[in-house]
Every structure is written in structure tokens, then in C-alpha cells.
Design a protein around this motif. Structure first.
Motif, PDB file in Angstrom:
ATOM      1  N   PRO A 136       0.857  -1.090  -0.027  1.00  0.00           N
ATOM      2  CA  PRO A 136       0.058   0.067  -0.046  1.00  0.00           C
ATOM      3  C   PRO A 136       0.845   1.328   0.126  1.00  0.00           C
ATOM      4  CG  PRO A 136       0.052  -0.866   2.221  1.00  0.00           C
ATOM      5  CD  PRO A 136       0.935  -1.854   1.075  1.00  0.00           C
ATOM      6  N   VAL A 137       0.118   2.458  -0.558  1.00  0.00           N
ATOM      7  CA  VAL A 137       0.767   3.676  -0.301  1.00  0.00           C
ATOM      8  C   VAL A 137       0.664   4.119   1.123  1.00  0.00           C
ATOM      9  CG1 VAL A 137       0.673   6.127  -0.929  1.00  0.00           C
ATOM     10  CG2 VAL A 137       0.212   4.340  -2.751  1.00  0.00           C
ATOM     11  N   THR A 138       1.709   4.613   1.766  1.00  0.00           N
ATOM     12  CA  THR A 138       1.858   4.780   3.339  1.00  0.00           C
ATOM     13  C   THR A 138       2.062   6.329   3.425  1.00  0.00           C
ATOM     14  OG1 THR A 138       4.302   4.809   3.388  1.00  0.00           O
ATOM     15  CG2 THR A 138       3.118   2.707   3.630  1.00  0.00           C
ATOM     16  N   HIS A 181      -7.655   1.884  -1.804  1.00  0.00           N
ATOM     17  CA  HIS A 181      -8.800   1.094  -2.361  1.00  0.00           C
ATOM     18  C   HIS A 181      -8.983   1.100  -3.712  1.00  0.00           C
ATOM     19  CE1 HIS A 181      -9.898   0.372   1.877  1.00  0.00           C
ATOM     20  NE2 HIS A 181     -10.419  -0.447   1.342  1.00  0.00           N
ATOM     21  N   ASN A 182      -8.485   1.965  -4.503  1.00  0.00           N
ATOM     22  CA  ASN A 182      -8.836   2.399  -5.531  1.00  0.00           C
ATOM     23  C   ASN A 182      -7.628   2.392  -6.850  1.00  0.00           C
ATOM     24  OD1 ASN A 182     -11.819   3.213  -5.910  1.00  0.00           O
ATOM     25  ND2 ASN A 182     -10.956   4.311  -3.949  1.00  0.00           N
ATOM     26  N   MET A 183      -6.402   2.155  -6.361  1.00  0.00           N
ATOM     27  CA  MET A 183      -5.320   1.945  -7.132  1.00  0.00           C
ATOM     28  C   MET A 183      -4.188   1.295  -6.592  1.00  0.00           C
ATOM     29  SD  MET A 183      -3.828   6.000  -7.511  1.00  0.00           S
ATOM     30  CE  MET A 183      -5.463   6.675  -8.137  1.00  0.00           C
ATOM     31  N   THR A 184      -3.371   0.848  -7.228  1.00  0.00           N
ATOM     32  CA  THR A 184      -2.241   0.293  -6.861  1.00  0.00           C
ATOM     33  C   THR A 184      -1.035   1.199  -6.473  1.00  0.00           C
ATOM     34  OG1 THR A 184      -1.056   0.145  -9.085  1.00  0.00           O
ATOM     35  CG2 THR A 184      -2.460  -1.873  -8.471  1.00  0.00           C
ATOM     36  N   LYS A 185      -0.035   0.830  -5.902  1.00  0.00           N
ATOM     37  CA  LYS A 185       1.026   1.908  -5.537  1.00  0.00           C
ATOM     38  C   LYS A 185       1.562   2.364  -6.838  1.00  0.00           C
ATOM     39  CE  LYS A 185       4.558   2.383  -2.130  1.00  0.00           C
ATOM     40  NZ  LYS A 185       5.029   1.975  -0.789  1.00  0.00           N
ATOM     41  N   GLU A 186       2.112   1.391  -7.868  1.00  0.00           N
ATOM     42  CA  GLU A 186       2.552   1.917  -9.059  1.00  0.00           C
ATOM     43  C   GLU A 186       1.734   2.866  -9.733  1.00  0.00           C
ATOM     44  OE1 GLU A 186       3.993  -0.119 -13.245  1.00  0.00           O
ATOM     45  OE2 GLU A 186       3.404  -1.555 -11.598  1.00  0.00           O
ATOM     46  N   GLU A 187       0.491   2.661  -9.903  1.00  0.00           N
ATOM     47  CA  GLU A 187      -0.649   3.573 -10.674  1.00  0.00           C
ATOM     48  C   GLU A 187      -0.652   5.066  -9.691  1.00  0.00           C
ATOM     49  OE1 GLU A 187      -4.117   0.483 -12.177  1.00  0.00           O
ATOM     50  OE2 GLU A 187      -4.088   1.141 -10.128  1.00  0.00           O
ATOM     51  N   PHE A 188      -0.513   4.920  -8.532  1.00  0.00           N
ATOM     52  CA  PHE A 188      -0.382   6.124  -7.656  1.00  0.00           C
ATOM     53  C   PHE A 188       0.685   7.134  -8.187  1.00  0.00           C
ATOM     54  CE2 PHE A 188       1.097   8.222  -3.993  1.00  0.00           C
ATOM     55  CZ  PHE A 188       0.199   9.399  -3.919  1.00  0.00           C
ATOM     56  N   PHE A 189       1.987   6.503  -8.011  1.00  0.00           N
ATOM     57  CA  PHE A 189       3.257   7.098  -8.359  1.00  0.00           C
ATOM     58  C   PHE A 189       3.389   7.524  -9.926  1.00  0.00           C
ATOM     59  CE2 PHE A 189       4.810   5.118  -4.523  1.00  0.00           C
ATOM     60  CZ  PHE A 189       5.843   6.195  -4.224  1.00  0.00           C
TER      61      PHE A 189
END
Length: 197
Positions: A136-138, A181-189
């Protein structure tokens, strides 16, 4: 109860004490209506409609008249297939933090036992997810990226919320829950890398 149940839908509750109680039991994105404030807060209502469209919502309001007014107001603006209504039973009493019982004398979501809330969700046939976000994103990620704890964090967070089409009122913790809940860490970055910050 030691392990939280992971929900795929967002949960709509009335207030912060309800949110606190439900968040002890489930891993889900939980948003408060702030009671009757939802009737005036067009941005919050628009966000609830967005959540309903993207992932579906579970409405878990109190069993009193006010709870049903809020439930009906939200339901009137969201397609029925995007809503799951979870109902707590009528239990008479008073929450510990309150000096007096509510007008109708019923306990709200915050006053229910863990078993009652979980049973209400199960009876409503909510979608439980078995997949867990292993990476998860922290809060530390948000800090490292400058979205918290820095002099210009407020502006950066505002730009991120806008890029994700999220309302400004989201706290950092709520933002984190939404992201995970809506994206992967990679998608967020990847999303962050596209921002002009």
C-alpha cells in the motif's frame, strides 16, 4: 475480532463516531455525511455519487427518523444498482459519550456491538474482498512526495486531490484510504509523476 473484513464498496455513515466504530471492524473507504450537513454540502454529495459510480456504496445510517432521511436523500440521487442498504436494528438505549438518549431513544451505529454491525453488512450481502493490498501507499510515501509535513504540502495535496477528482475536504488519512482502495502503488506513483508540481 482481530482481522478486519475488507469491503469493495465505500461505506457511508452519519458522523465521526460512526466512522470510528465501523473503521475498527472493516477495511473500507468510509465517508461521513456530517449528519444533516449533507443536505447543504453539494461537493460531498457529488463525491458520494462519484464513489457510488466507481465502486458502489453501502449506506449504514442510524435506524432513527434522521438516519432514514439521510439514507433516502442519498439514495434519491444514486442509481439503485450502485447502492447497498445495510440496516442496524432498533436497539433502545444511550451511547456512553452522550448525557441523554437520542430523541427517539435508539442507539445509533456507534452504539452497536461489532457483531450487530457485521451481521447488518452480511445480511445486506455486501461484497467482501479477499485480496489484500500487499504494497500500500503509506503516510511516509505521502511525506516523501511532499503531500504532508512540508511547508508547501497543502498546495501539493490540493493539486493531487484535483488530479484524482476528489474533494478538498478529504483528510490525509482519508486520501490514503481512497488511494489504497482504488489504485495500486505503481498507478499512484504514475499519477503523481504526471502532476506539474
Amino acid at each position: 475480532m482481530n482481522e478486519k473484513l475488507k469491503l469493495t464498496q465505500a461505506v457511508i455513515v452519519e458522523g465521526r463516531y460512526d466512522k470510528s466504530k465501523v473503521s475498527e471492524l472493516v477495511d473500507a473507504f468510509i465517508i461521513e455525511t456530517n449528519g444533516f450537513q449533507i443536505f447543504k454540502d453539494k461537493k460531498r454529495l457529488a463525491f458520494i455519487k462519484k464513489l457510488a459510480k466507481e465502486q458502489g456504496i453501502i449506506i449504514l445510517t442510524d435506524s432513527d427518523h434522521a438516519g432514514f432521511m439521510i439514507r433516502n436523500y442519498i439514495s434519491s440521487g444514486v442509481p439503485k444498482e450502485n447502492i447497498v442498504n445495510a440496516y442496524i436494528p432498533d436497539v433502545f438505549g444511550k451511547e456512553k459519550r452522550k448525557a441523554e438518549p437520542s430523541k427517539e431513544g435508539k442507539l445509533g451505529v456507534e452504539g452497536m456491538s461489532a457483531e450487530v454491525i457485521i451481521n447488518a453488512l452480511k445480511k445486506a450481502n455486501v461484497a467482501f474482498s479477499s485480496s489484500e493490498n500487499k504494497n500500500p501507499v503509506t503516510n511516509y510515501d505521502l511525506y516523501e512526495l511532499g503531500f504532508s509535513g512540508r511547508p508547501d504540502s497543502k498546495q501539493k495535496k490540493k493539486a493531487l486531490l484535483k488530479a484524482l477528482d476528489l474533494p478538498e475536504f478529504l483528510s490525509t488519512n482519508s486520501l490514503l484510504t481512497y488511494i489504497n482502495h482504488n489504485m495500486t502503488k505503481e498507478e499512484f506513483f504514475n499519477t503523481v509523476s504526471l502532476l506539474k508540481l
